[in-house]
Design a protein around this motif. Structure first.
Motif, PDB file in Angstrom:
ATOM      1  N   VAL A 252      29.133  48.012  50.642  1.00  0.00           N
ATOM      2  CA  VAL A 252      29.220  49.130  49.692  1.00  0.00           C
ATOM      3  C   VAL A 252      28.761  48.667  48.308  1.00  0.00           C
ATOM      4  N   ASP A 253      28.399  49.663  47.471  1.00  0.00           N
ATOM      5  CA  ASP A 253      28.006  49.375  46.096  1.00  0.00           C
ATOM      6  C   ASP A 253      29.175  49.645  45.156  1.00  0.00           C
ATOM      7  N   ASP A 254      28.901  49.738  43.858  1.00  0.00           N
ATOM      8  CA  ASP A 254      29.980  49.935  42.881  1.00  0.00           C
ATOM      9  C   ASP A 254      30.610  51.329  42.968  1.00  0.00           C
ATOM     10  N   GLU A 255      29.930  52.271  43.613  1.00  0.00           N
ATOM     11  CA  GLU A 255      30.522  53.582  43.869  1.00  0.00           C
ATOM     12  C   GLU A 255      31.202  53.610  45.238  1.00  0.00           C
ATOM     13  N   LEU A 256      31.233  52.444  45.873  1.00  0.00           N
ATOM     14  CA  LEU A 256      31.817  52.278  47.200  1.00  0.00           C
ATOM     15  C   LEU A 256      31.096  53.126  48.239  1.00  0.00           C
ATOM     16  N   ALA A 270      35.735  47.307  53.981  1.00  0.00           N
ATOM     17  CA  ALA A 270      34.619  47.369  53.036  1.00  0.00           C
ATOM     18  C   ALA A 270      34.282  45.990  52.475  1.00  0.00           C
ATOM     19  N   GLU A 271      33.001  45.763  52.277  1.00  0.00           N
ATOM     20  CA  GLU A 271      32.526  44.519  51.643  1.00  0.00           C
ATOM     21  C   GLU A 271      31.793  44.886  50.353  1.00  0.00           C
ATOM     22  N   HIS A 272      32.357  44.447  49.230  1.00  0.00           N
ATOM     23  CA  HIS A 272      31.780  44.753  47.925  1.00  0.00           C
ATOM     24  C   HIS A 272      31.361  43.460  47.242  1.00  0.00           C
ATOM     25  N   ALA A 273      30.100  43.372  46.867  1.00  0.00           N
ATOM     26  CA  ALA A 273      29.571  42.191  46.170  1.00  0.00           C
ATOM     27  C   ALA A 273      29.913  40.906  46.932  1.00  0.00           C
ATOM     28  N   GLY A 274      29.828  40.972  48.238  1.00  0.00           N
ATOM     29  CA  GLY A 274      30.061  39.791  49.063  1.00  0.00           C
ATOM     30  C   GLY A 274      31.508  39.491  49.379  1.00  0.00           C
ATOM     31  N   SER A 275      32.440  40.302  48.880  1.00  0.00           N
ATOM     32  CA  SER A 275      33.870  40.051  49.095  1.00  0.00           C
ATOM     33  C   SER A 275      34.494  41.144  49.948  1.00  0.00           C
ATOM     34  N   VAL A 276      35.318  40.700  50.896  1.00  0.00           N
ATOM     35  CA  VAL A 276      36.162  41.608  51.669  1.00  0.00           C
ATOM     36  C   VAL A 276      37.594  41.300  51.265  1.00  0.00           C
ATOM     37  N   TYR A 277      38.287  42.296  50.706  1.00  0.00           N
ATOM     38  CA  TYR A 277      39.626  42.075  50.180  1.00  0.00           C
ATOM     39  C   TYR A 277      40.669  42.413  51.242  1.00  0.00           C
ATOM     40  N   GLY A 278      41.627  41.528  51.413  1.00  0.00           N
ATOM     41  CA  GLY A 278      42.666  41.733  52.413  1.00  0.00           C
ATOM     42  C   GLY A 278      44.010  42.077  51.829  1.00  0.00           C
ATOM     43  N   LEU A 279      44.048  42.495  50.581  1.00  0.00           N
ATOM     44  CA  LEU A 279      45.308  42.830  49.926  1.00  0.00           C
ATOM     45  C   LEU A 279      45.321  44.310  49.539  1.00  0.00           C
ATOM     46  N   VAL A 280      46.527  44.809  49.275  1.00  0.00           N
ATOM     47  CA  VAL A 280      46.666  46.244  49.058  1.00  0.00           C
ATOM     48  C   VAL A 280      46.129  46.702  47.701  1.00  0.00           C
ATOM     49  N   PRO A 282      43.484  45.903  45.770  1.00  0.00           N
ATOM     50  CA  PRO A 282      42.077  46.314  45.734  1.00  0.00           C
ATOM     51  C   PRO A 282      41.811  47.602  46.501  1.00  0.00           C
ATOM     52  N   ALA A 283      42.479  47.783  47.643  1.00  0.00           N
ATOM     53  CA  ALA A 283      42.279  48.998  48.436  1.00  0.00           C
ATOM     54  C   ALA A 283      42.675  50.228  47.636  1.00  0.00           C
ATOM     55  N   TRP A 284      43.784  50.123  46.921  1.00  0.00           N
ATOM     56  CA  TRP A 284      44.245  51.267  46.143  1.00  0.00           C
ATOM     57  C   TRP A 284      43.375  51.500  44.907  1.00  0.00           C
ATOM     58  N   GLU A 285      42.838  50.443  44.325  1.00  0.00           N
ATOM     59  CA  GLU A 285      41.884  50.608  43.218  1.00  0.00           C
ATOM     60  C   GLU A 285      40.627  51.322  43.723  1.00  0.00           C
ATOM     61  N   TYR A 303      33.723  50.716  40.795  1.00  0.00           N
ATOM     62  CA  TYR A 303      34.577  49.600  41.211  1.00  0.00           C
ATOM     63  C   TYR A 303      33.847  48.300  40.892  1.00  0.00           C
ATOM     64  N   ARG A 304      34.510  47.413  40.139  1.00  0.00           N
ATOM     65  CA  ARG A 304      33.853  46.177  39.695  1.00  0.00           C
ATOM     66  C   ARG A 304      34.440  44.934  40.346  1.00  0.00           C
ATOM     67  N   GLY A 305      35.235  45.111  41.387  1.00  0.00           N
ATOM     68  CA  GLY A 305      35.886  43.956  42.007  1.00  0.00           C
ATOM     69  C   GLY A 305      37.305  43.801  41.504  1.00  0.00           C
ATOM     70  N   SER A 306      38.064  42.939  42.165  1.00  0.00           N
ATOM     71  CA  SER A 306      39.478  42.782  41.831  1.00  0.00           C
ATOM     72  C   SER A 306      39.837  41.313  41.626  1.00  0.00           C
ATOM     73  N   ARG A 307      40.820  41.104  40.761  1.00  0.00           N
ATOM     74  CA  ARG A 307      41.382  39.772  40.558  1.00  0.00           C
ATOM     75  C   ARG A 307      42.647  39.703  41.417  1.00  0.00           C
ATOM     76  N   LEU A 308      42.627  38.804  42.393  1.00  0.00           N
ATOM     77  CA  LEU A 308      43.656  38.811  43.419  1.00  0.00           C
ATOM     78  C   LEU A 308      44.855  37.944  43.070  1.00  0.00           C
ATOM     79  N   VAL A 309      46.038  38.506  43.296  1.00  0.00           N
ATOM     80  CA  VAL A 309      47.283  37.764  43.198  1.00  0.00           C
ATOM     81  C   VAL A 309      47.989  37.904  44.544  1.00  0.00           C
ATOM     82  N   THR A 310      48.163  36.788  45.248  1.00  0.00           N
ATOM     83  CA  THR A 310      48.796  36.795  46.558  1.00  0.00           C
ATOM     84  C   THR A 310      50.276  36.485  46.400  1.00  0.00           C
ATOM     85  N   ARG A 311      51.120  37.361  46.938  1.00  0.00           N
ATOM     86  CA  ARG A 311      52.562  37.146  46.894  1.00  0.00           C
ATOM     87  C   ARG A 311      53.085  37.033  48.322  1.00  0.00           C
ATOM     88  N   LEU A 312      53.849  35.984  48.590  1.00  0.00           N
ATOM     89  CA  LEU A 312      54.486  35.824  49.891  1.00  0.00           C
ATOM     90  C   LEU A 312      55.771  36.630  49.892  1.00  0.00           C
TER      91      LEU A 312
END
Length: 470
Positions: A252-256, A270-280, A282-285, A303-312
């Motif tokens: 997908v592009d920046d308009e997804l 979805a794969e945006h700019a080479g990244s597939v996000y596995g956290l919630v 980015p999906a909600w953004e 959509y410009r990508g996300s900064r990921l914070v992983t919480r266990l």
């Protein structure tokens, strides 16, 4: 009238539908969900395994929501094909649904390793999987979990919390190797050992037997229940068959938008700019961006990508990891690494700093620094010179940004839903006097749940300041 069809009713698809309805009541919305369940919060399934929550508590939308909001929901109905030229999707039961805009939110599927006897194990991915695991756990004497990533650790901790002896088997040399360095993985393993989980790293599972697991070296680890948590892969078959561009995910592009401008893709597929996000988060953004575009609420949304914070999310285990956590300190002279380790207390803290800004962190064990460092990482702002004060808030007069008193209104409290302290304050001033009321108004705490303590602290502090009851 725009006809919107959403394929997938999980965390991304359900969020998109609700975001669209919040912006426009006239878009004709039809959503297909392969699972028969109402949409649920997959992030909290480990709590269902642990017994601290029941399925109704992880539901995202009330069953009456669809009718109340004029949304056609076909649950338990799988979409079998897309015809981009005719702009029609066809379901497995033969129904044809036309669309003007199509959004793929097909998510991911569990990876089942190609080992003999894999059918004897249960993959941990869906609510149905949870129920199968719980049924087996009620009669099991011991369990094995294969996979030491985020999901595997949460499953192992949940089963141990039910009193089952659990062995966690992991192929890599340490736990959560994508997010943690070796020392953090070691400390995490020791923390889990104190909670009833025996960790074995660097082991290869060769066969799943009726009474356990056989390793490549011939050893058998006995178990009545074997759970597979070996990762996930994006579900892209539908998109690929329709001729859309697919790499790891649906590109997908920046308009997804996909390679077909009438089709968007969001979430784990979805794969945006080479990244597939596995956290919630980015999906909600992404859902918010597509809702803005589909309804015209903001035609400039991107959509410009996300900064990921992983919480266990495992009881008695506090862990957050963000950004760049693996640094070769011998060769990478541009990175400043600050760390503290106290294995006896299960504590490990590591900061990775470049050009005076926080680009990565690992925080394991109870620490008041999580909120402060998450804000600094998310904003990318300059750091104070006192690095020790970042790891140990309160030392040498360091400001404790986690304290509701000193936390600025702009501080982001809920990463999943992008909720700030100021929004929580405004919500409280409008009459929300407890966490549930704040959650209903802002969605804070409804993602991974990791911010609940912070929200409770802010609400409690506000009530205390005004002398009212929470």
């Amino acid at each position: 009238m725009t006809r919107l069809v959403v394929v997938g009713n999980g965390m991304a698809g359900a969020r998109l539908v609700s975001e669209v309805r919040a912006r426009d009541k006239d878009v004709q919305v039809t959503v297909f969900g392969a699972e028969s369940w109402q949409p649920y919060n997959r992030v909290l399934l480990s709590n269902v395994v642990a017994g601290t929550m029941v399925p109704d508590q992880v539901r995202l939308l009330d069953p009456a929501w669809y009718a109340d909001h004029d949304v056609t929901a076909r649950l338990g109905v799988e979409v079998a094909a897309i015809d981009p030229e005719a702009k029609v999707v066809t379901t497995a039961d033969g129904h044809a649904e036309p669309y003007d805009v199509l959004v793929l939110a097909t998510g991911s599927e569990a990876v089942v390793p190609p080992v003999a006897g894999a059918e004897r194990a249960v993959a941990f991915r869906t609510l149905d999987d949870c129920q199968e695991i719980l049924a087996a756990a009620s009669e099991a004497r011991r369990a094995v979990v294969v996979g030491g990533g985020l999901l595997g650790i949460e499953a192992a901790r949940g089963l141990a919390g039910r009193g089952l002896p659990v062995t966690l088997l992991h192929l890599a040399g340490h736990l959560m190797e994508r997010q943690l360095d070796a020392e953090a993985g070691l400390v995490l393993g020791e923390t889990l050992a104190g909670l009833g989980v025996v960790t074995r790293t660097g082991v290869v599972v060769e066969e799943i037997l009726g009474g356990g697991v056989r390793l490549a070296d011939g050893e058998t680890v006995e178990a009545d229940l074997v759970v597979l948590a070996c990762g996930v892969r994006p579900v892209t078959g539908l998109a690929a068959a329709a001729g859309l561009e697919v790499a790891r995910g649906v590109v997908v592009d920046d308009e997804l938008r996909t390679s077909d401008p009438a089709i968007h893709a969001i979430g784990e597929c979805a794969e945006h700019a080479g990244s597939v996000y596995g956290l919630v988060a980015p999906a909600w953004e992404q859902a918010a961006v597509v809702a803005d575009l589909v309804t015209g609420a903001d035609k400039g949304a991107r959509y410009r990508g996300s900064r990921l914070v992983t919480r266990l999310k495992a009881k008695s285990v506090e862990l957050a990891a963000m950004g760049e956590t693996h640094v070769d300190e011998a060769s990478d002279t541009s990175a400043e690494v600050v760390r503290f380790s106290h294995r006896a207390r299960g504590t490990y803290r590591k900061l990775v700093i470049r050009d005076g800004r926080l680009v990565g962190a690992i925080l394991l064990g109870e620490t008041a620094a999580v909120g402060t460092l998450t804000q600094l990482f998310d904003r990318g702002g300059p750091l104070p010179g006192d690095r020790a004060g970042l790891l140990f808030p309160g030392l040498a007069g360091a400001a404790v940004a986690d304290s509701p008193v000193r936390m600025p209104d702009a501080a982001k409290v809920c990463q999943c839903n992008n909720v700030t302290k100021g929004q929580i304050r405004a919500c409280w001033e409008s009459g929300a006097r407890d966490v549930e009321a704040v959650a209903a108004a802002t969605r804070a705490t409804t993602g991974c749940g990791g911010c609940r303590d912070a929200v409770e602290g802010i609400v409690g502090w506000l009530c205390e300041q005004e002398g009212v009851s929470a």
